[in-house]
Design a protein around this motif. Structure first.
Motif, PDB file in Angstrom:
ATOM      1  N   ASN A 291     -24.351   4.161 122.184  1.00  0.00           N
ATOM      2  CA  ASN A 291     -23.091   4.794 121.794  1.00  0.00           C
ATOM      3  C   ASN A 291     -23.274   6.023 120.913  1.00  0.00           C
ATOM      4  O   ASN A 291     -22.307   6.529 120.345  1.00  0.00           O
ATOM      5  N   SER A 292     -24.520   6.497 120.826  1.00  0.00           N
ATOM      6  CA  SER A 292     -24.759   7.775 120.160  1.00  0.00           C
ATOM      7  C   SER A 292     -24.659   8.937 121.146  1.00  0.00           C
ATOM      8  O   SER A 292     -24.890  10.093 120.774  1.00  0.00           O
ATOM      9  N   LYS A 293     -24.322   8.635 122.393  1.00  0.00           N
ATOM     10  CA  LYS A 293     -24.247   9.664 123.440  1.00  0.00           C
ATOM     11  C   LYS A 293     -23.342  10.844 123.087  1.00  0.00           C
ATOM     12  O   LYS A 293     -23.706  11.995 123.358  1.00  0.00           O
ATOM     13  N   PRO A 294     -22.156  10.642 122.480  1.00  0.00           N
ATOM     14  CA  PRO A 294     -21.280  11.802 122.220  1.00  0.00           C
ATOM     15  C   PRO A 294     -21.768  12.737 121.125  1.00  0.00           C
ATOM     16  O   PRO A 294     -21.199  13.812 120.948  1.00  0.00           O
ATOM     17  N   PHE A 295     -22.809  12.357 120.392  1.00  0.00           N
ATOM     18  CA  PHE A 295     -23.225  13.143 119.240  1.00  0.00           C
ATOM     19  C   PHE A 295     -24.311  14.150 119.606  1.00  0.00           C
ATOM     20  O   PHE A 295     -24.729  14.260 120.757  1.00  0.00           O
ATOM     21  N   SER A 296     -24.781  14.872 118.611  1.00  0.00           N
ATOM     22  CA  SER A 296     -25.781  15.911 118.830  1.00  0.00           C
ATOM     23  C   SER A 296     -27.118  15.312 119.256  1.00  0.00           C
ATOM     24  O   SER A 296     -27.362  14.111 119.126  1.00  0.00           O
TER      25      SER A 296
END
Length: 406
Positions: A291-296
């Motif tokens: 769920n870190s996909k949307p981040f940088s």
């Protein structure tokens, strides 16, 4: 006439103010009880409370408010040291984090009581998960102890034999690294027990990106914890540290001895949590990475590094076998697919990962009980099974992640 019309409104305001004062007194009493009664020296409690400070940072607080929280927390740490730790060792690092979180929680709580409208909703989006992380961690520890009463005998020997069938014992190899190099063990223990902070950072990141409360993050962690608890009952195990005792991580049984060993449930102290299979530590680290996909790119890299660190920590501390981490991968993918709100359930990209990963977890639990003699024939067999399980889980993960918007 106009004064008469204003009286009901004034009375309502007075009642509302009295209610807020009453709630404030009650909330203050709860904070005092938490300070006196919560075991802040337990990592999951201390770091769970510290999540309130992380969330407070996420919503960009006023500078004076942040300085006031830090000053009050420092004062509370000094007061606790002088009052409660006089003549004893100083406060542990995790206790300082817990006191910081407690002060932050107090400030946010009192602000929420007197706030209105959008500000109150924003504060609720911080307070609810902070309380959830703390009490979920504390409650989980209590519930895990029940497993010892239900299952005085564990299946550790089966997991130990599987790891040995790989040709060596991974947890013992990394465990020796932890024991022989004190700084490695110290860093490993910190990153292992600071998992609640990593979970809080993920929630804070999504809180900053979205308008509203990112409840799906809480759902991921809570659902995986609940389902993991039932899997613990299906395959009760504690970890190589508790099975081997003082022999960990120095002495292991060679493959030739394991082939002659009669596998059976072994009796272990009921107070040791049966929380090895699958590794929820690994599951939560995987969910953080997913769920870190949307981040940088930097954030995603840090999440992946935390995942790798968790793999090493779970083995080096002796809390898990390698097979616990292997089973955690399909389990985490199944939880990710279940909690997905973007892809409809009738879509193949959602139901296939759920069905496939649930089957993989079930097959692993059955094979560990019934297929050890096959695994012990040659290390090529268990390694091939691990590779197949990991590749299938990765393919199903790609199904569900590729269908989500960035």
């Amino acid at each position: 006439m106009k004064i008469a019309n204003l009286l009901p409104s004034a009375a309502a305001d007075s009642v509302a103010s009295l209610l807020r004062v009453g709630v404030g007194v009650l909330f203050g009493s709860v904070i005092l009880l938490a300070w006196a009664g919560l075991p802040l020296d337990r990592p999951y409690v201390g770091y769970g409370l510290a999540s309130a400070f992380v969330f407070q940072l996420a919503v960009r607080p006023r500078r004076w408010e942040l300085l006031a929280v830090l000053l009050a927390a420092t004062t509370l740490v000094v007061f606790s040291q002088v009052t409660f730790h006089r003549g004893r060792p100083p406060l542990e690092f995790v206790e300082c984090f817990g006191l910081l979180g407690l002060v932050s929680f107090s400030v946010l709580g009192f602000r929420a009581i007197w706030a209105t409208g959008q500000e109150r909703e924003e504060l609720k989006s911080i307070l609810v998960p902070a309380a959830a992380f703390t009490f979920f961690s504390l409650g989980s520890a209590k519930l895990l102890n029940l497993g010892g009463l239900l299952y005085p005998r564990t299946l550790d020997l089966y997991a130990y034999a599987f790891d040995g069938s790989l040709g060596f014992q991974p947890s013992f190899v990394i465990g020796r690294l932890f024991r022989n190099h004190a700084y490695v063990g110290l860093i490993g223990s910190f990153t292992y027990f600071s998992l609640p902070l990593a979970m809080a950072l993920l929630y804070a990141g999504h809180l900053r990106r979205r308008k509203g409360t990112p409840l799906f993050v809480l759902e991921l962690f809570m659902l995986s914890g609940l389902l993991g608890y039932f899997l613990y009952l299906a395959f009760p195990a504690t970890g190589p540290l508790y099975l081997a005792g003082p022999a960990f991580p120095r002495i292991t049984l060679p493959l030739a001895v394991l082939r002659k060993l009669v596998l059976r449930p072994v009796a272990l102290d009921w107070g040791i949590p049966r929380n090895a299979m699958p590794s929820l530590h690994m599951t939560w680290a995987l969910l953080i990475w997913f769920n870190s996909k949307p981040f940088s790119r930097l954030t995603r890299t840090l999440a992946f590094m935390f995942l790798l660190t968790t793999m090493v920590d779970t083995l080096g501390t002796g809390e898990h076998y390698l097979i616990d981490l292997v089973v955690a991968f399909p389990f985490a993918v199944a939880v990710q697919a279940i909690c997905n709100r973007v892809v409809p359930m009738k879509s193949r990209n959602r139901w296939l990962p759920i069905l496939g990963c649930v089957c993989l977890v079930t097959i692993w639990l059955v094979l560990l009980r019934t297929g050890e003699r096959v695994f012990l024939l040659t290390p090529a067999i268990p390694w091939a099974c691990i590779l197949a399980s990991t590749v299938l889980s990765a393919c199903w993960l790609k199904h569900i992640v590729s269908a989500e918007p960035a």
